[in-house]
Design an enzyme around this catalytic site. Structure first.
Site, PDB file in Angstrom:
ATOM      1  N   ARG A  74       0.894  -1.095  -0.147  1.00 61.53           N
ATOM      2  CA  ARG A  74      -0.108  -0.046  -0.059  1.00 61.53           C
ATOM      3  C   ARG A  74       0.802   1.236   0.089  1.00 61.53           C
ATOM      4  O   ARG A  74       1.977   1.495   0.709  1.00 61.53           O
ATOM      5  CB  ARG A  74      -0.833   0.024   1.480  1.00 61.53           C
ATOM      6  CG  ARG A  74      -2.098  -0.813   1.154  1.00 61.53           C
ATOM      7  CD  ARG A  74      -3.022  -0.541   0.229  1.00 61.53           C
ATOM      8  NE  ARG A  74      -4.424  -1.215   0.304  1.00 61.53           N
ATOM      9  CZ  ARG A  74      -4.472  -2.302  -0.845  1.00 61.53           C
ATOM     10  NH1 ARG A  74      -3.373  -2.862  -1.555  1.00 61.53           N
ATOM     11  NH2 ARG A  74      -5.528  -2.821  -0.610  1.00 61.53           N
TER      12      ARG A  74
ATOM     13  N   GLU B 280      -3.932   7.663  -4.176  1.00 56.68           N
ATOM     14  CA  GLU B 280      -3.882   6.622  -5.339  1.00 56.68           C
ATOM     15  C   GLU B 280      -5.093   7.147  -6.315  1.00 56.68           C
ATOM     16  O   GLU B 280      -6.217   7.128  -5.825  1.00 56.68           O
ATOM     17  CB  GLU B 280      -3.888   5.249  -5.159  1.00 56.68           C
ATOM     18  CG  GLU B 280      -3.475   4.672  -6.291  1.00 56.68           C
ATOM     19  CD  GLU B 280      -3.404   2.984  -5.797  1.00 56.68           C
ATOM     20  OE1 GLU B 280      -2.313   2.775  -5.188  1.00 56.68           O
ATOM     21  OE2 GLU B 280      -4.167   2.213  -5.841  1.00 56.68           O
TER      22      GLU B 280
ATOM     23  N   HIS C  80      -1.364   0.046  -9.714  1.00 61.25           N
ATOM     24  CA  HIS C  80      -2.172  -0.692  -8.973  1.00 61.25           C
ATOM     25  C   HIS C  80      -2.538  -2.000  -9.478  1.00 61.25           C
ATOM     26  O   HIS C  80      -3.614  -2.406  -9.837  1.00 61.25           O
ATOM     27  CB  HIS C  80      -3.418  -0.426  -8.161  1.00 61.25           C
ATOM     28  CG  HIS C  80      -3.620  -0.880  -6.945  1.00 61.25           C
ATOM     29  ND1 HIS C  80      -3.723  -0.235  -5.641  1.00 61.25           N
ATOM     30  CD2 HIS C  80      -3.861  -2.344  -6.481  1.00 61.25           C
ATOM     31  CE1 HIS C  80      -4.093  -1.192  -4.601  1.00 61.25           C
ATOM     32  NE2 HIS C  80      -4.030  -2.331  -5.115  1.00 61.25           N
TER      33      HIS C  80
HETATM   34  C1  DGY Z   1      -5.712  -6.106  -2.870  1.00 64.07           C
HETATM   35  O1  DGY Z   1      -6.274  -7.456  -2.918  1.00 64.07           O
HETATM   36  O2  DGY Z   1      -5.765  -5.649  -1.704  1.00 64.07           O
HETATM   37  C2  DGY Z   1      -5.402  -5.404  -3.958  1.00 64.07           C
HETATM   38  O3  DGY Z   1      -4.714  -4.361  -3.534  1.00 64.07           O
HETATM   39  C3  DGY Z   1      -6.578  -4.979  -4.571  1.00 64.07           C
HETATM   40  O4  DGY Z   1      -7.327  -4.347  -3.764  1.00 64.07           O
END
Ligand code: DGY
Length: 318
Positions: free
Chosen positions: A234, A263, A282
């Site tokens: 993250r 993001e 992402h």
């Molecule tokens: C997750 O699985 O957390 C990915 O980042 C997609 O949200």
């Protein structure tokens, strides 16, 4: 029985819409802004992907909300205690995203190590007129040291892939994991030892209050000058201002990130101008088989939640 209304927070492919039929219908997230009180009362479930913040006041606007189903495993954007207090079930997609996310970790690692993005641009441009063996010299991945921060399900998958590249693998996590050490041949290190020794550092931790800015100015200073940082976890795990400074000053060799905070980053964010940064939007779990599996799990959670049954992929709420 009327079909339950499920709000979907991003426009998704039609196959997801089909998965809802026949017992549910889906509505757009914009209903939250534009819908009447009456239409908000109809909302029984949330299908989340874009990581919107779902806190207590948000939940209070949807008095008949029964289930929050997250299309993904990371659930840091949902206030679990607030959901539990309101009797709202929360589900996610454990086991679905690990393989694809570990694949992308390796893709970013390789791209950064071997100048894939710059090489691609150069190979298309006017200056590539003859083969020059001195161009784009990168770091060999095989035989290098990898440091995995967070040896959960994704971190372990990264370790499995790295073994195929004959890497020495260090890991750091809150607790030492002797069984993983013998299964995967990984060595425990403190965060500092790991950052000082690894040529490649991958971040594979969940976002929690403890991991916020886990990698800041001090930790980046521990990294080797030829080190490369990879973040598929993250954005908030890394202090972006500190990252910008070390990359701009070339105090580390590079970074490859799939996640940012916010993001997306504002389009004029200075990080986006750096050539020693590789960035993707992402894409961690963006494989077609993975997406389909995530969609099915998300819908299964919604169906169970609407019927008041335990969710098949429930998030522990307390
Ligand atoms: C997750 O699985 O957390 C990915 O980042 C997609 O949200």
């Amino acid at each position: 029985m009327p079909r339950s209304l499920i709000l979907v927070d991003v426009p998704l492919a039609s196959f997801i819409e089909e998965l809802f039929a026949p017992d549910c219908r889906s509505g757009p997230w914009s209903l939250l802004e534009e819908g009447t009180m009456e239409s908000l009362q109809e909302v029984a479930g949330l299908f989340l992907y874009g990581h919107p913040i779902i806190d207590g006041p948000f939940m209070d606007r949807l008095p008949n909300l029964k289930v929050i189903s997250n299309f993904g495993v990371g659930i840091d954007h949902v206030d679990l205690a607030a959901a539990a207090a309101r009797g709202i079930a929360v589900g996610n997609t454990p086991g679905a995203v690990e393989g694809a996310t570990a694949d992308l970790t390796m893709a970013l690692l390789l791209a950064s190590a071997r100048n894939l993005v710059a090489g691609d641009r150069f190979a298309r441009g006017p200056n590539f007129r003859y083969y020059d063996p001195s161009l784009f010299l990168g770091r060999e991945v095989h035989g290098s040291t990898l440091g995995i921060v967070g040896l959960g399900n994704i971190g372990r998958e990264v370790a499995r892939r790295a073994r195929g590249f004959d890497m020495r693998i260090l890991y750091h996590s809150r607790h030492r994991k002797p069984e993983a050490e013998s299964e995967l041949g990984v060595e425990y290190a403190s965060l500092r030892e790991l950052l000082e020794q690894a040529h490649f550092v991958t971040l594979n931790v969940p976002m929690t209050p403890e991991t916020r800015h886990l990698i800041g100015e001090e930790q980046l200073a521990w990294m080797r000058p030829d080190g490369i940082l990879i973040n598929v976890a993250r954005g908030g795990v890394v202090d972006h201002e500190a990252l910008y400074r070390v990359l701009a000053d070339k105090r580390i060799a590079g970074a490859a990130i799939d996640v940012t905070e916010p993001e997306p980053l504002p389009r004029d964010h200075p990080l986006l101008r750096l050539t020693n940064l590789v960035i993707t939007p992402h894409l961690g779990s963006a494989g077609s088989r993975t997406r389909l599996r995530m969609a099915r799990m998300t819908v299964d959670n919604i169906r169970a939640g609407l019927q008041g049954m335990p969710l098949p992929y429930a998030v522990k709420q307390f």
